[in-house]
Design an enzyme around this catalytic site. Structure first.
Site, mmCIF file in Angstrom:
data_model
loop_
_atom_site.group_PDB
_atom_site.id
_atom_site.type_symbol
_atom_site.label_atom_id
_atom_site.label_comp_id
_atom_site.label_asym_id
_atom_site.label_seq_id
_atom_site.Cartn_x
_atom_site.Cartn_y
_atom_site.Cartn_z
ATOM 1 C CG ASP A 1 0.545 -3.886 2.341
ATOM 2 O OD1 ASP A 1 0.600 -4.621 3.348
ATOM 3 O OD2 ASP A 1 1.432 -3.075 2.039
ATOM 4 C CD GLU B 1 8.415 -0.264 7.273
ATOM 5 O OE1 GLU B 1 7.429 -0.980 6.980
ATOM 6 O OE2 GLU B 1 8.592 0.869 6.790
ATOM 7 C CG ASP C 1 -0.347 -0.026 2.533
ATOM 8 O OD1 ASP C 1 0.904 -0.122 2.600
ATOM 9 O OD2 ASP C 1 -1.078 0.053 3.536
ATOM 10 C CB SER C 2 4.586 1.687 -0.256
ATOM 11 O OG SER C 2 4.761 0.537 -1.067
#
Ligand code: KIV
Length: 292
Positions: free
Chosen positions: A92, A191, A53-54
């Site tokens: 995502d 992350e 979804d970046s």
């Protein structure tokens, strides 16, 4: 471009991914949002593609991933799946598609799996998310977890900053990783956490961990397409290594095109269709006859 050897085009499976960790191997993952990029990643031997979804920031130009919709993720996912023959595709689950209830989470995951064609979905967080993960896995859809800096909760986390830097937070992250594995995830993204924490979390679970800003102790690594290829405009996190500077190369090509169009150098004879001479004579005669 020549086709890749057939052995490189056999679709990766969940057992292949689990086996990579068992055998002490590593997994290379990158994000992609369209078919041509996915095809190149596939040909390069990337093991897993994340339809992140970046896309909300890298492709749609937004400030965060929060506004990304399920329909947008479906569009990106379908495109990526069309470009892939070998890589395992994870998509995502966007913010708002799983927060309300287990039923809502399963319905959204089913769309990404069935209509999008993804091999698995990724869900950020632990805690209340654990029951969502169990429900999605029970529905027969593989789930990848995501801990540490979870961008959908960046506001709650105080911004885009490294996580698990205190002893208590580090311990919580390790416990969350264990809980995710118990809930049924096949892999966990870690992350922006200290390398030592990622390494301990990796040792605490048997599923592969995929690091992004989490050091070398993870089973695999993931980078965002635009960061890896030097296409990001503006701030790039400390943990990114750019393997190319494509922005500069694209800019050079576009400037050359603009200059050629403005000067009339493009299109030249080599890039223009000719008409058979006899047809051109008839054409000119016809126009002249009709007074045009
Ligand atoms: O959306 C994304 O690209 C991600 C990666 C940063 C792991 O979640």
């Amino acid at each position: 471009m020549a086709d890749a050897p057939v052995s490189r085009l056999v679709k990766l499976t969940l057992p292949d991914i689990a086996g990579r960790r068992r055998e002490g191997g590593r997994l290379a993952m990158v994000t992609a949002y369209d078919a041509p990029s996915a095809r190149l990643a596939d040909l390069a031997g990337i093991d897993m593609i994340l339809v992140g979804d970046s896309a909300g920031t890298t492709v749609l130009g937004g400030e965060s991933t929060v506004p990304v919709t399920l329909d947008e993720m479906l569009l990106f996912t379908r495109a990526v799946v069309r470009g892939v023959r070998r890589a395992f595709v994870v998509t995502d689950m966007p913010f708002g598609s799983f927060q309300v209830s287990d039923e809502q989470a399963v319905a959204a995951a089913v769309r990404l799996y069935k209509e999008g064609g993804a091999d698995a979905v990724k869900v950020e967080g632990a805690g209340p998310t654990l029951s969502r993960i169990r429900a999605i896995v029970d529905a027969g859809i593989p789930v990848m977890g995501h801990l540490g800096l979870t961008p959908q909760s960046a506001t709650m986390l105080g911004g885009y900053r490294a996580q698990a830097r205190t002893a208590a937070a580090a311990r919580r992250l390790v416990d969350d990783a264990i809980a995710l594995e118990e809930a049924g995830v096949f892999s966990i993204v870690l992350e922006a956490v200290p390398a030592v924490v990622a390494e301990r979390a990796t040792r605490a679970v048997s599923v592969p961990t995929i690091g992004i800003g989490a050091g070398p102790g993870c089973t695999g690594q993931v980078l965002v397409w635009h960061d890896l290829l030097g296409l990001t405009d503006g701030h790039v996190p400390k943990f990114v290594r750019a393997y190319a500077n494509l922005s500069a190369e694209i800019l050079r090509a576009l400037e050359a095109y603009v200059a050629d169009v403005h000067s009339g150098a493009f299109p030249d004879e080599r890039h223009t269709y000719a008409m058979p001479e006899d047809q051109q004579v008839l054409f000119e005669a016809d126009l002249a006859g009709s007074g045009k």
